[in-house]
Design a protein around this motif. Structure first.
Motif, short mmCIF file in Angstrom:
data_model
loop_
_atom_site.label_atom_id
_atom_site.label_comp_id
_atom_site.label_asym_id
_atom_site.label_seq_id
_atom_site.Cartn_x
_atom_site.Cartn_y
_atom_site.Cartn_z
N ARG A 144 -7.60 -3.48 -2.86
CA ARG A 144 -6.26 -3.77 -3.37
C ARG A 144 -5.58 -4.85 -2.54
N TYR A 184 -11.40 -13.52 -3.15
CA TYR A 184 -11.69 -12.97 -4.48
C TYR A 184 -10.79 -13.53 -5.59
N THR A 185 -9.49 -13.61 -5.31
CA THR A 185 -8.60 -13.99 -6.40
C THR A 185 -8.38 -15.50 -6.48
N GLY A 194 -6.10 -8.34 -3.40
CA GLY A 194 -5.58 -8.84 -4.67
C GLY A 194 -6.32 -8.33 -5.89
N ILE A 195 -7.21 -7.36 -5.71
CA ILE A 195 -7.94 -6.82 -6.85
C ILE A 195 -7.08 -5.76 -7.54
N ASN A 196 -6.92 -5.93 -8.84
CA ASN A 196 -6.18 -4.94 -9.62
C ASN A 196 -7.12 -3.76 -9.86
N LEU A 225 0.84 -1.20 0.00
CA LEU A 225 0.00 0.00 0.00
C LEU A 225 0.87 1.25 0.00
N THR A 263 0.19 -3.69 -4.90
CA THR A 263 -0.48 -4.34 -3.79
C THR A 263 -1.20 -5.63 -4.18
N ASP A 264 -1.92 -5.54 -5.31
CA ASP A 264 -2.72 -6.72 -5.66
C ASP A 264 -1.84 -7.92 -5.99
N GLN A 265 -0.65 -7.64 -6.56
CA GLN A 265 0.26 -8.74 -6.86
C GLN A 265 0.83 -9.35 -5.59
N ALA A 289 -0.61 -9.33 -2.70
CA ALA A 289 -1.70 -10.09 -2.08
C ALA A 289 -1.83 -11.46 -2.72
N ARG A 290 -1.73 -11.49 -4.04
CA ARG A 290 -1.88 -12.78 -4.73
C ARG A 290 -0.70 -13.71 -4.48
N PHE A 318 -9.83 -2.58 -12.98
CA PHE A 318 -11.28 -2.64 -12.75
C PHE A 318 -11.94 -1.29 -12.98
#
Lengths: 234, 327
Positions: free
Chosen positions: B197, A102-103, B200-202, A50, A70-72, A74-75, B206
């Motif tokens: 975010r 979600y992912t 894991g949401i891009n 973040l 961030t999203d990467q 998190a994944r 979106f």
């Protein structure tokens, strides 16, 4: 598992973290302690992406995640339960929990994990259809931790875990944390109640004005003069 | 199917049947077809705004840019390249969506008021470019589109059905979005973007997708409008009124709801016509007053007001107002 090396971070001109290094090993509970404004939340936010680091390196599971979106991050398996919970207030508890997954692409397992989370936090069961914004503080924290767990992360980071919660709720949450740790989840926890944190963690780091000033196994920190004086009031 | 879903299906089927059949009944004059076309156009642009403003929570104030770009694309394709109406409209929608994608990448980094102002500025800038690019757009005097060989009543009806198709398409699109992971991602962004975010949401992808879909529908409506109007000038194609109406309708109807924009469009256009006919000179005063009352007493819109579990008694009404009014 997680390796933070010489990390610096700043809000504009104001540098908050200076040359911070820490490590979290597989299967551990690591506590990060320090007073208000020491930079604990900033450190977690920088790990989860973040915030972008000014300098230093972040390695997770052998992969360089320094400056990654961030999203990467998190994944790649880090779940961050932020301070103030950041639930989706308008969505129901169930939707919040499912958003955690979600992912993920393993649908059937998600349902199983939902049952698992509700098993860990039975009081959420009755609240599934309620908007998350209407939960009590303790339930919101459970929902936030539950949402983090739904991602099936390798590392779960919880910020200001017990802030504003009744002692009995804290105790209950701590027990749950230990249960999930025994099931194999690695945790990095920011906690203002140093006693609670160090009693349940394996290792700890003390952060003061952006510097790591002490680290070691939890028991040795509990016995440390400085920690006792500054944080335990004895 | 739950009882409520059954009721909704019946209402939607009846409304759709009425919308499809009424232009063929002689008792209704051509004027009504024109009026309803305007309402349906407003509903389509509101539905489009709802995707970015209602579901994603990004208060876009420049959607007319996509209306204008879609309209001008159709005008240029039809008058200069002799493309047929339907392919031209589809192309117009795509051009608008592409434009939104390019714009969205930088300006969707802004939030709240900053985003609103940026979109407003972009819409004005787009109008300026179109007004001054005389070789392509005809400048201030605009473009005249080819005249349809059909007689006016037939042509008006064809334009009505084209606009209706855009609107129905926008509802189906919105329904699809809300049922998909994309929809949940957009709502998550609206509720808490950082949390989204962290899950894991891009979020950039979106938000740009929502903006492009919003532009697609708005551009299609603009394209149909261009041909219907047969003359396109920058003042009409980029009128701030188009944006404001889409926003107001969405808010009256209930932002972030599937049927809110449709309900809002009917309520708003009915109100507008009534005020214009009965209070000439004071219409904006009353419109403003009604908007303020709606926002104070029904901040979640007519949709929420109608569908919430509520008995229609004075005390239930008061209780609703107490619970929901802006304090």
């Amino acid at each position: 598992m997680l390796k933070v090396e010489n990390l610096s971070a700043a809000y504009g001109q104001v540098q908050v973290l200076w040359d911070v290094s820490l490590e979290v090993h597989q299967g551990e509970i690591v506590a990060l302690i320090g007073s208000n404004g020491a930079g604990k939340s900033t450190l977690l936010s920088t790990i989860s992406g973040l915030m972008k680091p000014r300098a230093g390196a972040l390695t997770f599971d052998g992969r360089d995640i320094t400056g990654a979106p961030t999203d990467q991050i998190a994944r790649s398996g880090i779940a961050h339960v932020p301070q103030g919970r950041h639930l989706f207030a308008g969505l129901t508890v169930k939707e919040n929990l499912l958003m955690g997954a979600y992912t993920r692409r393993d649908g059937p397992h998600v349902q199983k994990d939902l049952a698992w989370v509700l098993d860990l936090f039975p009081s959420l069961q009755r609240r599934l259809a309620m908007p998350a914004g209407r939960l009590s503080g303790g339930e919101q924290q459970m929902c936030a931790v539950g949402r983090g767990l739904m991602a099936r992360p390798k590392l779960l980071m919880i910020d200001e875990f017990s802030l504003g919660l009744a002692p009995i709720v804290v105790e209950q949450l701590v027990e749950t944390i230990q249960t999930i740790n025994q099931e194999g989840l690695t945790l990095l926890i920011v906690e203002q109640d140093v006693q609670v944190a160090l009693e349940h963690a394996h290792r700890g780091y003390v952060l003061e004005t952006g510097h790591i000033v002490l680290s070691g196994d939890a028991q040795s920190l509990l016995d440390n003069e400085h920690v006792r004086g500054a944080y335990l009031g004895v | 199917m739950t009882r409520r879903n059954r009721i909704v299906s019946v209402i939607v089927a009846v409304a759709l049947a009425a919308l499809v059949l009424f232009p063929f009944l002689d008792v209704f004059s051509g004027a009504l077809v024109r009026t309803v076309t305007v309402v349906v156009m407003a509903a389509a642009t509101a539905q489009a705004w709802n995707l970015i403003g209602g579901y994603t929570g990004y208060p876009a104030f420049g959607n007319v840019a996509f209306f204008g770009v879609g309209g001008y694309a159709v005008a240029i394709l039809m008058s200069k390249l002799h493309v047929d109406f339907i392919p031209a409209v589809l192309a117009g929608g795509l051009v608008a969506a592409l434009y939104a994608t390019l714009l969205g990448l930088p300006i969707l980094r802004l939030k709240g008021h900053y985003f609103s102002i940026a979109t407003l500025g972009v819409a004005e800038a787009t109008r300026e470019v179109v007004s001054n690019w005389t070789a392509l757009t005809g400048g201030g005097s605009g473009i005249t589109l080819p005249i349809s060989p059909d007689i006016p009543p037939i042509f008006n009806r064809a334009m009505y059905f084209s606009m209706l198709a855009v609107f129905v398409g926008s509802v189906i699109l919105t329904y699809g979005v809300t049922r998909s992971k994309l929809g949940y991602g957009l709502i998550a962004i609206r509720e808490d973007e950082d949390a989204a975010r962290s899950l894991g949401i891009n979020t950039t992808r979106f938000k740009v997708t929502a903006f492009a879909l919003s532009a697609l529908v708005t551009g299609l409506a603009g394209g149909v409008y261009a041909y219907w109007n047969s003359q396109l000038i920058p003042e009409d194609a980029f009128s701030l009124d188009i944006t404001l109406r889409a926003i107001l309708i969405s808010i009256i109807g209930g932002p972030g709801t599937l049927f809110g924009p449709a309900l809002g469009a009917v309520a708003f256009e009915f109100m507008r016509n009534y005020l214009w006919d009965n209070f000439p000179g004071l219409q904006f005063t009353f419109l403003g007053l009604v908007m303020v009352l709606v926002i104070i007493f029904m901040p979640k819109g007519v949709m929420e007001f109608l569908t919430g579990r509520r008995r229609f008694t004075a005390s239930a009404l008061l209780q609703y107002v107490r619970q929901n009014r802006v304090s």
